[in-house]
Write a protein that holds these residues in place. Structure first.
Motif, PDB file in Angstrom:
ATOM      1  N   PHE A 617      43.944  61.921  28.741  1.00  0.00           N
ATOM      2  CA  PHE A 617      43.213  61.209  29.788  1.00  0.00           C
ATOM      3  C   PHE A 617      42.636  59.895  29.275  1.00  0.00           C
ATOM      4  O   PHE A 617      42.733  58.853  29.938  1.00  0.00           O
ATOM      5  N   GLU A 618      42.013  59.911  28.093  1.00  0.00           N
ATOM      6  CA  GLU A 618      41.358  58.706  27.603  1.00  0.00           C
ATOM      7  C   GLU A 618      42.341  57.597  27.252  1.00  0.00           C
ATOM      8  O   GLU A 618      41.970  56.419  27.196  1.00  0.00           O
ATOM      9  N   SER A 619      43.621  57.964  27.016  1.00  0.00           N
ATOM     10  CA  SER A 619      44.611  56.939  26.669  1.00  0.00           C
ATOM     11  C   SER A 619      45.014  56.086  27.863  1.00  0.00           C
ATOM     12  O   SER A 619      45.700  55.073  27.698  1.00  0.00           O
ATOM     13  N   LEU A 620      44.598  56.478  29.062  1.00  0.00           N
ATOM     14  CA  LEU A 620      44.943  55.697  30.249  1.00  0.00           C
ATOM     15  C   LEU A 620      44.107  54.433  30.392  1.00  0.00           C
ATOM     16  O   LEU A 620      44.450  53.556  31.193  1.00  0.00           O
ATOM     17  N   TRP A 621      43.006  54.321  29.653  1.00  0.00           N
ATOM     18  CA  TRP A 621      42.047  53.236  29.895  1.00  0.00           C
ATOM     19  C   TRP A 621      42.664  51.856  29.662  1.00  0.00           C
ATOM     20  O   TRP A 621      42.621  50.992  30.533  1.00  0.00           O
ATOM     21  N   LEU A 622      43.230  51.643  28.493  1.00  0.00           N
ATOM     22  CA  LEU A 622      43.689  50.300  28.161  1.00  0.00           C
ATOM     23  C   LEU A 622      44.735  49.800  29.143  1.00  0.00           C
ATOM     24  O   LEU A 622      44.640  48.681  29.655  1.00  0.00           O
ATOM     25  N   MET A 623      45.733  50.613  29.438  1.00  0.00           N
ATOM     26  CA  MET A 623      46.806  50.150  30.302  1.00  0.00           C
ATOM     27  C   MET A 623      46.357  50.067  31.757  1.00  0.00           C
ATOM     28  O   MET A 623      46.829  49.202  32.505  1.00  0.00           O
ATOM     29  N   THR A 624      45.440  50.922  32.184  1.00  0.00           N
ATOM     30  CA  THR A 624      44.916  50.805  33.553  1.00  0.00           C
ATOM     31  C   THR A 624      44.181  49.486  33.732  1.00  0.00           C
ATOM     32  O   THR A 624      44.374  48.756  34.715  1.00  0.00           O
ATOM     33  N   ASN A 625      43.326  49.175  32.780  1.00  0.00           N
ATOM     34  CA  ASN A 625      42.600  47.903  32.842  1.00  0.00           C
ATOM     35  C   ASN A 625      43.561  46.726  32.743  1.00  0.00           C
ATOM     36  O   ASN A 625      43.381  45.700  33.416  1.00  0.00           O
ATOM     37  N   GLU A 626      44.622  46.865  31.923  1.00  0.00           N
ATOM     38  CA  GLU A 626      45.580  45.777  31.767  1.00  0.00           C
ATOM     39  C   GLU A 626      46.366  45.579  33.052  1.00  0.00           C
ATOM     40  O   GLU A 626      46.644  44.442  33.466  1.00  0.00           O
ATOM     41  N   VAL A 627      46.743  46.655  33.710  1.00  0.00           N
ATOM     42  CA  VAL A 627      47.489  46.539  34.971  1.00  0.00           C
ATOM     43  C   VAL A 627      46.645  45.844  36.030  1.00  0.00           C
ATOM     44  O   VAL A 627      47.107  44.937  36.738  1.00  0.00           O
ATOM     45  N   VAL A 628      45.387  46.253  36.174  1.00  0.00           N
ATOM     46  CA  VAL A 628      44.519  45.649  37.193  1.00  0.00           C
ATOM     47  C   VAL A 628      44.303  44.177  36.916  1.00  0.00           C
ATOM     48  O   VAL A 628      44.397  43.318  37.811  1.00  0.00           O
ATOM     49  N   SER A 629      43.993  43.828  35.655  1.00  0.00           N
ATOM     50  CA  SER A 629      43.727  42.428  35.335  1.00  0.00           C
ATOM     51  C   SER A 629      44.974  41.569  35.470  1.00  0.00           C
ATOM     52  O   SER A 629      44.917  40.436  35.966  1.00  0.00           O
ATOM     53  N   ARG A 630      46.140  42.105  35.065  1.00  0.00           N
ATOM     54  CA  ARG A 630      47.349  41.296  35.174  1.00  0.00           C
ATOM     55  C   ARG A 630      47.804  41.150  36.623  1.00  0.00           C
ATOM     56  O   ARG A 630      48.369  40.111  36.990  1.00  0.00           O
ATOM     57  N   LEU A 631      47.569  42.154  37.445  1.00  0.00           N
ATOM     58  CA  LEU A 631      47.878  41.993  38.868  1.00  0.00           C
ATOM     59  C   LEU A 631      46.993  40.925  39.497  1.00  0.00           C
ATOM     60  O   LEU A 631      47.465  40.088  40.278  1.00  0.00           O
ATOM     61  N   ASN A 632      45.719  40.943  39.203  1.00  0.00           N
ATOM     62  CA  ASN A 632      44.826  39.909  39.737  1.00  0.00           C
ATOM     63  C   ASN A 632      45.247  38.527  39.262  1.00  0.00           C
ATOM     64  O   ASN A 632      45.249  37.560  40.031  1.00  0.00           O
ATOM     65  N   GLN A 633      45.598  38.424  37.976  1.00  0.00           N
ATOM     66  CA  GLN A 633      46.027  37.131  37.456  1.00  0.00           C
ATOM     67  C   GLN A 633      47.345  36.681  38.073  1.00  0.00           C
ATOM     68  O   GLN A 633      47.551  35.495  38.348  1.00  0.00           O
ATOM     69  N   HIS A 634      48.234  37.625  38.322  1.00  0.00           N
ATOM     70  CA  HIS A 634      49.540  37.287  38.919  1.00  0.00           C
ATOM     71  C   HIS A 634      49.368  36.706  40.321  1.00  0.00           C
ATOM     72  O   HIS A 634      49.948  35.661  40.640  1.00  0.00           O
ATOM     73  N   PHE A 635      48.578  37.368  41.152  1.00  0.00           N
ATOM     74  CA  PHE A 635      48.397  36.871  42.515  1.00  0.00           C
ATOM     75  C   PHE A 635      47.496  35.646  42.550  1.00  0.00           C
ATOM     76  O   PHE A 635      47.630  34.805  43.440  1.00  0.00           O
ATOM     77  N   ARG A 636      46.559  35.537  41.614  1.00  0.00           N
ATOM     78  CA  ARG A 636      45.708  34.345  41.574  1.00  0.00           C
ATOM     79  C   ARG A 636      46.525  33.116  41.202  1.00  0.00           C
ATOM     80  O   ARG A 636      46.270  32.005  41.702  1.00  0.00           O
ATOM     81  N   SER A 637      47.504  33.283  40.319  1.00  0.00           N
ATOM     82  CA  SER A 637      48.353  32.148  39.953  1.00  0.00           C
ATOM     83  C   SER A 637      49.215  31.687  41.121  1.00  0.00           C
ATOM     84  O   SER A 637      49.652  30.537  41.153  1.00  0.00           O
ATOM     85  N   ARG A 638      49.457  32.571  42.064  1.00  0.00           N
ATOM     86  CA  ARG A 638      50.216  32.216  43.267  1.00  0.00           C
ATOM     87  C   ARG A 638      49.308  31.883  44.443  1.00  0.00           C
ATOM     88  O   ARG A 638      49.754  31.852  45.587  1.00  0.00           O
ATOM     89  N   ARG A 639      48.040  31.675  44.157  1.00  0.00           N
ATOM     90  CA  ARG A 639      47.033  31.230  45.127  1.00  0.00           C
ATOM     91  C   ARG A 639      46.902  32.213  46.285  1.00  0.00           C
ATOM     92  O   ARG A 639      46.782  31.826  47.456  1.00  0.00           O
ATOM     93  N   VAL A 640      46.944  33.494  45.950  1.00  0.00           N
ATOM     94  CA  VAL A 640      46.696  34.547  46.938  1.00  0.00           C
ATOM     95  C   VAL A 640      45.240  34.971  46.764  1.00  0.00           C
ATOM     96  O   VAL A 640      44.867  35.559  45.754  1.00  0.00           O
TER      97      VAL A 640
END
Length: 978
Positions: A617-640
């Motif tokens: 369970f605890e191993s999910l933290w890093l990649m969960t946070n990375e997925v959320v942050s990279r999704l936000n960055q991906h859509f922010r770069s496309r001005r969404v």
């Protein structure tokens, strides 16, 4: 108001409807007369230059005062006169000449006496020796033997933009821009150190060596001087922060005292040494207008005069007020002169041209204080004014910045440049790694992985605007990360020599990092010797601790993140972590922690969801946070702008509580080991005393195997110490796992409730992900206290919850209460409670009303706002700090009652009691045998073949804990495929 008046000896009005200021008055033997007496030179902003030779005769009605014969010279120049000075400014003459500063011109004159015909007497003539045209508008000037020349004086003119132009008598020498100059200030020359002293617009006294200015690289513009790439730049020799604007600077060189730099500020007088060290400071209770140090009457002291806007002249000796005299006008400049009839005359000039020559007298003035005007007090108006002031204070207190602003000139800045790729040759092999207790090599790393452990290098640059001393740079990374060298020391850093270091980061221990941020701290001493600190932060990439692998289809724990936009290919989200998955469909990627489990990321083909799954369970933290942050960055770069992530599943409290219980069990194990170690130490000392008593006895008696028990107890002390060290390593690993699980739970709560940044900061400060087990206070009791405070304040259901007293801080008997409070926190957040209440809310207490809760219960709750529940069959805990019942998550077991741990009894291992034997009848009772796990404690005793019954006489240790069972979080896998 002074009781004494300055006695007027001579006075006149230099000019009508003219304006004067500081620098318009000069006293010198300007005509080079053989008697050496001073003359008074006055220049106005209207261009009038006047020279007076005051004479006064004592008569029956007092001093005669001004007469027409006292005017030596009066002429009108074409430009305003900013400043007049007297010195040896002509190369071909040793006589004193007059330097006049105009806005765009510097002119040196000679005043000579011309004999008249018959009875007309002599008159004085003003002759121009040379002039220098200025390229910039001037502000003030100073003079002195620059460069240590003998018998000559050079001139230095400061312009309005802070530029210093040096004239070596008739020739122009050079022009230099002072660094950071915004507005000009007073300037003076220090002969002993051959330097210029000025006060910059940053309210610092700065000293610049003449040689440094002379050899500095020439530049045409001010911006070019600040961006010199090659050559020498202008740098201050020393600086001192006075914190206020300066009015004047004076350099003293009296025989009985060391040379000093006097600075007159708005509210203080500073006396500095030639090297910028504070000798003394005098705080003024009035607004000064001018000052003048004039002599030293005793060893080590300096006398000076200060003119005030209260028409008062104060005389000080260092910081002691010696005299106060009342003047007729407000002086803008003050000098001390020697005339024919009187020595040490005080010469003052005001802004309207009143020129007074006076001395200090003791005739008292009859001062009658005026009667104050009586008026009736309006209490209602005063109350209203007081309320308004209190409202203003309250508003400003919310806006006030508690931390001091860091705008000092000697501020140190830290620049960090992180490499975009991992090191080709990993620095994690053969690099020495330092720790607080010992040093080890990175090839001793505890990470077990088939691939080499990568590293990444960062460049850290320490820059300083002024020279700072004893700079110590520290780099701190959380476990299990390590740095190649955590500390650096630099003797000094200045603007011309920034310090640069390279450090490498890598994974050392075999558990998960809860944070990928490294902190860089620089401690140093500024020019005044005060300690200061500068900080920076390094965000380490996730590829430092994970590597791309093939995705795994089945996993125990799963987390689903929902979005409001169509799914994105994972190849676009993780372009740097594709590995062997490059070129695939981008719907499933696998990432493995070095030496750890595999985390699989799945993108749904039919819905706007992403799933992360892993066996831990605890191993999910890093990649969960990375997925959320990279999704936000991906859509922010496309001005969404309307992209949003959310969590629609059940909060994984059972899995989180398992990690919490594992950490708490290791803490209890540590306590048990220490208790047992204390018992064995007491037993060891008791046996030593028995043996010593028998050895000293005159009649020998048998030892009764005390020597064997002593040796066995000693070996157990060694084995117990090793067990404590091993448990510490396990505790650090459990703390890292708990930190990861806590960060994951906080992130899911934020996505679950759509928290604001302010609410999330409160949540992280209460349910803190930083787990520190080195202090006396543990993580469980700290979190319990913080969450209890939230449940008693902004998350309280009614007024009854606010009256509950918190439990005393101390290691709890079990984790029932802290798990119950965490479940209560999640339950009330899911019902719409807010962690940060706005000031405009109707309720000031921040209570969650029962009516609101009932309405929320009546409505059909969405799955995203629910906590998986089962009936709570456990008995309600009525201990202090109980804040009501919460819906019990499945498998959390926080409602179960565990058998309380007896503090007065030692732990029971393998069913045997480990109580220390008592002394009975002068003998040590035999100890019950215990079996060992891993045979650690018995290894040393097996070598004693002569002691057959040793194992039965010396107690052993047992294992203290078991691995918690993992739980399976089952979810529908229909929409996800690999």
């Amino acid at each position: 108001m002074s009781l004494f008046k300055a006695r007027e000896w001579w006075s006149t009005l230099a000019g009508e409807n003219e304006e004067y200021d500081h620098g318009c008055l000069c006293v010198a033997n300007i005509d080079n007369n053989s008697d050496g007496l001073d003359k008074v030179i006055v220049g106005s902003y209207h261009g009038s230059l006047r020279v007076f030779n005051p004479h006064s005769v004592k008569g029956e009605n007092g001093w005669s005062g001004f007469s027409a014969q006292d005017v030596m010279l009066e002429t009108h120049l074409q430009h305003p006169i900013l400043q007049v000075e007297a010195g040896k400014f002509v190369s071909a003459s040793e006589n004193t000449h007059l330097a006049v500063l105009h806005p765009r011109k510097l002119v040196v004159y000679s005043i000579t006496s011309v004999s008249g015909a018959v009875e007309h007497g002599s008159h004085y003539q003003l002759s121009m020796m040379y002039e220098q045209n200025l390229k910039r508008s001037s502000f003030n000037m100073c003079y002195g033997p620059f460069g240590g020349v003998k018998g000559r004086d050079f001139l230095c003119v400061q312009s309005m933009d802070g530029t210093l132009s040096v004239f070596e008598q008739e020739s122009f020498a050079f022009s230099r821009f002072l660094p950071g100059a915004l507005l000009p200030g007073p300037v003076a020359y220090v002969p002993r150190t051959d330097s210029f002293v000025t006060v910059s617009s940053s309210r610092q006294v700065e000293s610049y060596k003449y040689q440094v200015l002379a050899v500095a690289t020439d530049s045409k513009t001010k911006e070019e001087s600040q961006n010199i790439k090659s050559g020498k730049r202008v740098a201050a020799d020393w600086s001192y922060n006075i914190g206020e604007q300066a009015l004047d600077i004076f350099i003293t060189s009296f025989p009985q005292t060391p040379a000093s730099v006097f600075v007159l500020g708005d509210r203080n007088i500073f006396c500095l040494s030639e090297l910028g060290k504070l000798r003394f400071m005098k705080k003024l209770e009035y607004n000064p207008s001018c000052f003048m140090p004039y002599t030293s009457l005793s060893e080590g002291t300096i006398n000076y005069m200060v003119g005030a806007h209260t028409n008062t002249l104060m005389v000080y000796q260092d910081v002691t007020l010696k005299w106060a005299a009342q003047l007729q006008h407000i002086p803008v400049d003050v000098k001390v002169a020697n005339f024919q009839d009187l020595k040490g005359v005080i010469v003052t000039l005001d802004e309207e041209g009143h020129l007074d020559c006076s001395y200090l007298g003791t005739d008292p003035a009859m001062i009658v204080s005026g009667q104050s005007e009586a008026r009736e007090i309006n209490y209602a108006q005063q109350d209203e004014e007081m309320k308004q002031l209190q409202r203003n204070i309250k508003e400003q207190s919310h806006k006030a910045n508690v931390l001091p602003s860091r705008s000092s000139e000697d501020e140190v800045s830290i620049d960090i440049q992180m490499s975009s790729s991992l090191d080709e040759v990993s620095q994690a092999v053969g690099v020495e790694v330092y720790s607080s207790t010992h040093s080890m090599h990175a090839d001793e790393t505890q990470v077990e992985d088939e691939d080499p452990i990568p590293s990444i290098t960062a460049k850290i640059t320490v820059r300083a605007k002024l020279q700072v001393q004893n700079v110590r740079l520290s780099v701190h990374v959380p476990q299990p990360l390590a740095v190649s060298q955590p500390q650096f020391t630099f003797a000094s850093v200045d603007s011309n020599r920034p310090a640069e270091v390279f450090v490498s980061f890598f994974l050392r221990n075999n558990f998960l990092p809860a944070d990928l941020k490294a902190e860089v701290t620089a401690t140093y001493q500024n020019s005044a010797g005060a300690p200061r600190i500068a900080q920076g932060e390094i965000k380490l990439p996730v590829k430092l601790v994970v590597k791309p692998v093939a995705p795994v289809k089945m996993a125990v724990h799963k987390v689903t993140i929902e979005t409001n936009k169509p799914p994105v290919s994972l190849n676009d989200i993780f372009p740097d972590l594709l590995g062997e998955n490059a070129g695939g469909p981008g719907s499933a990627l696998g990432f493995q922690h070095f030496g750890g489990p595999v985390v699989t990321v799945l993108a749904s083909k039919t819905s706007q969801r992403y799933r992360l799954q892993c066996d831990e369970f605890e191993s999910l933290w890093l990649m969960t946070n990375e997925v959320v942050s990279r999704l936000n960055q991906h859509f922010r770069s496309r001005r969404v702008s309307d992209f949003q992530c959310s969590y629609a599943g059940t909060l994984p409290l059972p899995e989180y509580f398992e990690v919490l219980d594992a950490h708490f069990e290791i803490r209890l194990t540590d306590t048990r080991y220490k208790e047992l170690l204390t018992q064995r130490a007491v037993q060891f000392r008791a046996i030593q005393r028995r043996l010593l008593t028998r050895f000293k006895d005159k009649t020998p008696s048998p030892l009764a195997n005390l020597d064997t028990i002593l040796e066995g107890t000693y070996r157990q002390l060694l084995a117990l110490s090793d067990a404590v060290d091993d448990n510490k390593e396990a505790q650090a690993k459990a703390a890292g796992h708990l930190g990861c699980a806590t960060r994951l739970l906080n992130l899911l709560i934020r996505l679950w409730t759509n928290m604001t940044d302010r609410e999330f900061r409160i949540l992280e400060s209460s349910l803190a992900p930083s787990v520190d087990d080195n202090g006396e206070l543990g993580w469980e009791e700290s979190i319990d206290s913080a969450i209890t405070h939230l449940l008693r304040t902004c998350l309280a259901k009614n007024a009854k919850d606010q009256t509950v007293n918190p439990s005393p801080l101390g290691i709890p008997k079990d984790t029932t209460k802290v798990k119950k409070h965490i479940a209560l926190l999640c339950d009330r957040l899911g019902k719409g409670a807010k962690l940060a209440m706005d000031d405009s809310s109707e309720t000031d207490t921040g209570l969650v009303s029962e009516e609101t809760e009932k309405e929320a219960n009546k409505k059909k709750r969405k799955p995203s706002k629910s906590v998986d529940k089962e009936p709570n069959t456990a008995t309600t805990d009525e201990t202090p700090g109980d804040l009501g019942d919460a819906n019990v998550p499945i498998g959390s077991k926080f409602g179960e009652k565990k058998s309380p741990r007896r503090d007065d009894a030692p732990p029971t291992l393998n069913g045997h009691s480990n109580n220390l034997p008592s002394l009975r009848g002068g003998k040590l009772a035999p100890l019950a045998p215990l079996t060992l796990q891993n045979n650690k404690l018995g290894t040393g005793l097996n070598d004693l073949k002569k002691k057959k019954n040793l194992e039965s006489m010396v107690p052993d240790l047992d294992d203290m804990g078991s691995e918690p069972s993992s739980m399976v979080n089952g979810e529908d896998d229909a929409v996800f495929s690999m």
